[in-house]
Design an enzyme around this catalytic site. Structure first.
Site, short mmCIF file in Angstrom:
data_model
loop_
_atom_site.label_atom_id
_atom_site.label_comp_id
_atom_site.label_asym_id
_atom_site.label_seq_id
_atom_site.Cartn_x
_atom_site.Cartn_y
_atom_site.Cartn_z
N ARG A 1 0.88 -1.18 0.00
CA ARG A 1 0.00 0.00 0.00
C ARG A 1 0.90 1.22 0.00
O ARG A 1 1.68 1.42 0.94
CB ARG A 1 -0.92 -0.02 1.21
CG ARG A 1 -1.58 1.31 1.46
CD ARG A 1 -2.72 1.24 2.44
NE ARG A 1 -3.87 0.60 1.86
CZ ARG A 1 -5.09 0.61 2.40
NH1 ARG A 1 -5.30 1.22 3.56
NH2 ARG A 1 -6.09 0.01 1.81
N HIS B 1 -7.28 1.18 -6.59
CA HIS B 1 -7.49 0.23 -5.48
C HIS B 1 -8.13 -1.05 -6.06
O HIS B 1 -9.29 -1.34 -5.80
CB HIS B 1 -8.38 0.87 -4.42
CG HIS B 1 -8.32 0.23 -3.07
ND1 HIS B 1 -7.56 -0.90 -2.79
CD2 HIS B 1 -8.95 0.53 -1.91
CE1 HIS B 1 -7.72 -1.22 -1.51
NE2 HIS B 1 -8.55 -0.39 -0.97
N GLN C 1 -9.91 -3.73 -3.84
CA GLN C 1 -11.23 -3.27 -3.41
C GLN C 1 -12.25 -3.52 -4.51
O GLN C 1 -13.37 -4.01 -4.24
CB GLN C 1 -11.15 -1.77 -3.08
CG GLN C 1 -12.46 -1.18 -2.58
CD GLN C 1 -12.86 -1.73 -1.22
OE1 GLN C 1 -12.09 -1.69 -0.29
NE2 GLN C 1 -14.07 -2.26 -1.11
N ASP D 1 -17.49 6.97 -1.17
CA ASP D 1 -16.22 6.85 -0.43
C ASP D 1 -15.93 8.21 0.20
O ASP D 1 -16.61 9.21 -0.08
CB ASP D 1 -15.09 6.42 -1.40
CG ASP D 1 -13.76 6.20 -0.69
OD1 ASP D 1 -13.74 6.02 0.55
OD2 ASP D 1 -12.70 6.22 -1.38
N CYS E 1 -16.37 1.52 0.51
CA CYS E 1 -15.17 0.69 0.75
C CYS E 1 -14.75 0.72 2.21
O CYS E 1 -14.05 -0.17 2.67
CB CYS E 1 -14.04 1.15 -0.15
SG CYS E 1 -13.52 2.84 0.21
N ARG F 1 -13.61 -8.63 0.98
CA ARG F 1 -12.21 -8.35 0.66
C ARG F 1 -11.38 -9.63 0.82
O ARG F 1 -10.55 -9.97 -0.02
CB ARG F 1 -11.65 -7.25 1.59
CG ARG F 1 -12.16 -5.85 1.34
CD ARG F 1 -11.63 -5.26 0.03
NE ARG F 1 -10.19 -5.23 -0.02
CZ ARG F 1 -9.42 -4.27 0.50
NH1 ARG F 1 -9.99 -3.23 1.08
NH2 ARG F 1 -8.09 -4.32 0.41
N1 CP Z 1 -11.19 -0.30 2.18
C1 CP Z 1 -9.94 -0.36 2.65
O1 CP Z 1 -8.99 -0.54 1.90
O2 CP Z 1 -9.82 -0.25 4.00
P1 CP Z 1 -8.43 -0.09 4.83
O3 CP Z 1 -7.90 1.27 4.48
O4 CP Z 1 -8.84 -0.19 6.26
O5 CP Z 1 -7.51 -1.18 4.41
N1 NVA Z 2 -10.04 6.73 -1.11
C1 NVA Z 2 -9.62 6.25 0.17
C2 NVA Z 2 -9.77 4.76 0.25
C3 NVA Z 2 -9.38 4.16 1.57
C4 NVA Z 2 -9.50 2.67 1.56
C5 NVA Z 2 -8.18 6.66 0.43
O1 NVA Z 2 -7.36 6.56 -0.48
O2 NVA Z 2 -7.89 7.10 1.55
#
Ligand code: CP
Ligand code: NVA
Length: 312
Positions: free
Chosen positions: A102, A129, A132, A224, A264, A292
């Site tokens: 990530r 993502h 997701q 989101d 998400c 997930r």
């Molecule tokens: N939706 C998602 O990716 O959640 P986290 O940021 O908690 O991993």
């Molecule tokens: N759009 C959000 C998604 C988190 C899972 C972010 O990037 O923070």
């Protein structure tokens, strides 16, 4: 080398194959019959940003399939700071079987993939993502049988989650709508790419500024956060722009009676979604979060060469 970096890299058949496998693996786990398909395999999880779902669902996916996972925090790794990404990729390749990362800059995921001799899975970048999106598609499949012909409507910021959702939805023949404020939509290049997916699949893309017009007759309403990780300094400005894009009961009432609401997570209740909707009868938020894990079991199996065939 098979990585999982972007929905665009996979054909509709490959995506459907992974989703079908994900649903099978979910049923097996529910029946207490998970198979050790990733026995002795170890996943390294590299995080530059916080996470609940991605961290726990990947860890549990590995354990459920007989493998193991290592968590590497931003402080430990210092991706590109303490050590170059190229060196990290080559070092991890000698220890573990697969890496999930990530990151902030999408280039960092591409750089890891370039230098790694083991599969890299994108666990979110500022750009997209895809894990997701696979869980999202699996959740919609579970609800409606198939995505083909369904209308999936995203309300809010045209961010990483919106982009991967558009890609998977258009790959699988559904109609994608997005209602975003001026200057917060998806990029013209990304829309152009997904329009090509839609042309092949029989799907479509429609852009709105009015969330009510977008929500009307939808099968899925998705939202989101207004402020993604890394955009914290814009939060105040975004809180002024996005309130008309809140997913509340009035908006959900415009969708089909059987419509589902997705997010998400993490949710900012009272901002992009109300408690009434998040906890209401249309909400699938927590099934989606659980999915997930099941979608990622299929992704892990898919990227690990030679294991895929055993799983089928
Ligand atoms: N939706 C998602 O990716 O959640 P986290 O940021 O908690 O991993
Ligand atoms: N759009 C959000 C998604 C988190 C899972 C972010 O990037 O923070």
């Amino acid at each position: 080398m098979k990585h999982f970096l972007d929905i665009a890299d996979f054909s509709a058949e490959e995506i459907r194959g992974m989703l079908t496998l994900g649903l099978e693996l979910k049923a097996e786990q529910k029946n207490g019959q998970s198979r050790p398909l990733l026995k002795d395999k170890v996943l390294a999880m590299v995080f530059q940003k916080p996470s609940l779902r991605t961290r726990v669902s990947f860890d549990m996916a590995m354990r459920t399939l007989g493998g193991d996972a290592l968590y590497l925090s931003p402080q430990e790794i210092g991706l590109g700071k303490r050590e170059s990404i190229a060196d990290i990729a080559r070092v991890l390749s000698g220890y573990v079987n697969v890496v999930m990362a990530r990151v902030f800059a999408h280039d960092h995921i591409l750089e890891l993939a370039k230098w790694s001799s083991i599969p890299i899975i994108n666990g979110l970048s500022d750009y997209n993502h895809p894990c997701q999106a696979m869980a999202d598609a699996l959740t919609i499949m579970e609800e409606f049988g198939d995505l083909k012909g369904r209308t999936v409507t995203y309300i809010g910021d045209g961010n990483n989650v919106a982009l991967s959702l558009m890609k998977v939805v258009t790959k699988l023949g559904a109609h994608f709508r997005i209602a975003a404020p001026e200057n917060f939509g998806l990029s013209a290049n990304d829309i152009e790419q997904s329009l090509q997916f839609a042309q092949l699949s029989g799907g479509s893309i429609t852009q709105f500024h009015d969330p009510s017009a977008a929500a009307e007759g939808s099968d899925v309403i998705y939202t989101d956060t207004w402020t993604s990780m890394g955009q914290e300094e814009e939060a105040k400005m975004r809180e002024k722009v996005f309130p008309p894009y809140q997913v509340n009961q009035t908006l959900v009432n415009l969708a089909k009676p059987q419509a589902i609401v997705m997010h998400c997570l993490p949710a900012h209740r009272g901002q992009e979604i109300t408690d009434e909707v998040a906890d209401g009868p249309h909400s699938r938020l927590f099934i989606q979060a659980e999915n997930r894990m099941h979608a990622q079991k299929a992704i892990l199996i898919n990227v690990m060469n030679g294991i895929e065939d055993d799983a089928k």
